[in-house]
Design an enzyme around this catalytic site. Structure first.
Site, PDB file in Angstrom:
ATOM      1  N   TYR A  83     -66.768 -53.705  31.276  1.00 13.85           N
ATOM      2  CA  TYR A  83     -68.061 -54.383  31.441  1.00 13.85           C
ATOM      3  C   TYR A  83     -68.342 -55.264  30.244  1.00 13.85           C
ATOM      4  O   TYR A  83     -68.087 -54.868  29.100  1.00 13.85           O
ATOM      5  CB  TYR A  83     -69.171 -53.332  31.555  1.00 13.85           C
ATOM      6  CG  TYR A  83     -70.569 -53.912  31.589  1.00 13.85           C
ATOM      7  CD1 TYR A  83     -71.160 -54.240  32.811  1.00 13.85           C
ATOM      8  CD2 TYR A  83     -71.279 -54.142  30.412  1.00 13.85           C
ATOM      9  CE1 TYR A  83     -72.435 -54.790  32.847  1.00 13.85           C
ATOM     10  CE2 TYR A  83     -72.560 -54.688  30.452  1.00 13.85           C
ATOM     11  CZ  TYR A  83     -73.127 -55.004  31.673  1.00 13.85           C
ATOM     12  OH  TYR A  83     -74.376 -55.548  31.720  1.00 13.85           O
ATOM     13  N   GLU A  91     -73.103 -61.883  33.132  1.00 15.36           N
ATOM     14  CA  GLU A  91     -72.643 -60.496  33.234  1.00 15.36           C
ATOM     15  C   GLU A  91     -71.358 -60.440  34.050  1.00 15.36           C
ATOM     16  O   GLU A  91     -71.323 -60.936  35.178  1.00 15.36           O
ATOM     17  CB  GLU A  91     -73.722 -59.642  33.908  1.00 15.36           C
ATOM     18  CG  GLU A  91     -73.344 -58.173  34.013  1.00 15.36           C
ATOM     19  CD  GLU A  91     -74.394 -57.359  34.752  1.00 15.36           C
ATOM     20  OE1 GLU A  91     -74.703 -57.677  35.922  1.00 15.36           O
ATOM     21  OE2 GLU A  91     -74.915 -56.400  34.162  1.00 15.36           O
TER      22      GLU A  91
END
Ligand code: GDP
Ligand code: MN
Length: 389
Positions: A108, A196
């Site tokens: 991530y 993101e």
């Protein structure tokens, strides 16, 4: 402004961030052709302005072009409800058909603006994938955090440190560092508020790829990005947000609130929300009707507030200046009449033509209670909500 994944991936590619091959499809036939071009094995992903699609059935791995068409057919035209959408979900008007990636690990990484530190902030984690929110909540120590220098930005050594902390295989650290630098460049140059990548994956052959991406652009910077502005998809906004935008109102719906607030001026709107909260009630929205509003605009603002099923009472707080209180009052009466709303209204009016405004409200047959000032208004709202008056 939010972008769809199929739009975000093109921007990533433009900035040199590797993404899987993929085609955006708005019909099952187009999805079939796209999957065929990838040899049948593909992933079909609903395009909505929300994450959490995988857990909600909006991301499906398929092993044939026919299956891709079937999945596209079952998704397109429906509303997808994920933990990031409201209960009505967001409309799926197309799917992204992507070549299947052989995933070794899911990581991530995100960049956002930290308002308190006033600088772009990077978060990363080895525990990427669909449970990242749980990771952040339950094991925050697994998050890598970095506040970047607001003037200089990200240094290459910092990008390399992140790549290493992410456990990227040694031979891919250089390309992963470049990827992170490019993400940061994208964030800065597009005036993004959020970039993101979840998951950022390491593939079977140790390549590092942005498998899923989210980009939000600062609305107030869109004037210098006409190419990005064109990517807006208002169909993804809630109906109330769309109406507010059309009417030129600044409107933000808030969770768990029951007091609809109609205010002029952003500062007064914030103060109104604070005071409402302090009285033990929750604001249902932030709404600034702005300075030069006319009756029709005020009426539409009122209707947007009462069309929110969560709203149980309306607090009208107008400080008459450029917007005169009599105009605001006529707008409120018009909005209440046209909407047929019977919700209790608490009104505070001061400033230009306040007396006239209050008289217009008092002479109308709407359900209104008056308060002298803002600090008196909040407890009045609490009382009205509790059923008294
Ligand atoms: P989200 O749930 O909305 O964040 O959608 P994602 O695009 O992140 O997909 C959710 C999950 O589907 C990912 O975390 C992966 O586990 C899986 N997935 C997506 N694309 C692929 C792929 O190409 N190959 C494999 N094996 N899994 C994938
Ligand atoms: Mn994702």
């Amino acid at each position: 402004m939010k972008l769809h994944e199929y739009q975000a991936r093109e921007i990533l590619a433009r900035f040199g961030v590797p993404v899987p091959n993929a085609t955006y499809a708005e019909t099952p036939e187009a999805a079939r052709a796209a999957a065929e071009s990838f040899g049948g094995k593909a992933v079909v992903k609903a395009q909505v302005h929300a994450g959490g699609r995988g857990l909600a059935g909006g991301v499906k791995l398929v092993s044939s072009a026919d299956e891709a068409a079937d999945v596209a057919k079952s998704l397109i035209g429906t509303n997808l409800v994920t933990h990031q959408t409201g209960p009505t979900g967001a409309p799926v008007n197309g799917v992204l058909v992507a070549e299947l990636t052989d995933i070794k690990t899911e990581l991530y990484i995100s960049i956002l603006v930290d308002a308190e530190l006033r600088t772009p902030f990077i978060m990363a984690s080895q525990a990427g994938g669909m449970d990242i929110e749980k990771v952040a909540e339950e094991t925050p120590e697994k998050l890598i955090r970095l506040a970047t220098d607001p003037v200089h930005g990200l240094w290459p050594y910092q990008a390399r440190d992140i790549a290493i902390a992410l456990g990227i295989p040694p031979k891919s650290v250089r390309s992963a560092s470049a990827l992170i630098m490019n993400l940061f460049k994208l964030f800065t140059e597009t005036d993004a508020t959020l970039v993101e990548i979840n998951p950022l994956v390491v593939t079977g052959d140790d390549q590092v790829i942005a498998l899923d991406s989210k980009i939000d652009i600062e609305d107030d910077a869109l004037f210098r990005h006409p190419d990005l502005e064109k990517l807006a998809d208002p169909a993804q906004d809630g109906e109330l947000e769309r109406r507010a935008k059309d009417a030129g109102l600044a409107y933000v719906k808030l969770d768990d609130g029951s007091v609809g607030c109609m205010v002029n001026g952003a500062g007064l709107a914030m103060a109104t929300m604070d005071i409402t909260l302090r009285a033990g009630t929750n604001p249902a929205n932030f709404l600034d009707v702005g300075g030069g509003a006319q009756e029709d605009k005020i009426a539409e603002a009122f209707k947007i507030i009462v069309d929110d099923p969560d709203v149980k009472a309306v607090l009208v707080n107008i400080f008459g200046g450029i917007l005169r209180c009599d105009i605001a009052a006529r707008g409120v009466v018009q909005g209440a009449t046209e909407s047929g709303s019977l919700l209790p209204i608490v009104a505070v009016m001061r400033g230009t033509n306040a007396e006239e405004g209050l008289k217009i409200l008092a002479d109308s047959n709407i359900n209104v209670t008056f308060a002298d000032n803002l600090s008196g208004a909040a407890p009045t709202v609490a009382r009205v909500l509790a059923g008294g008056n």
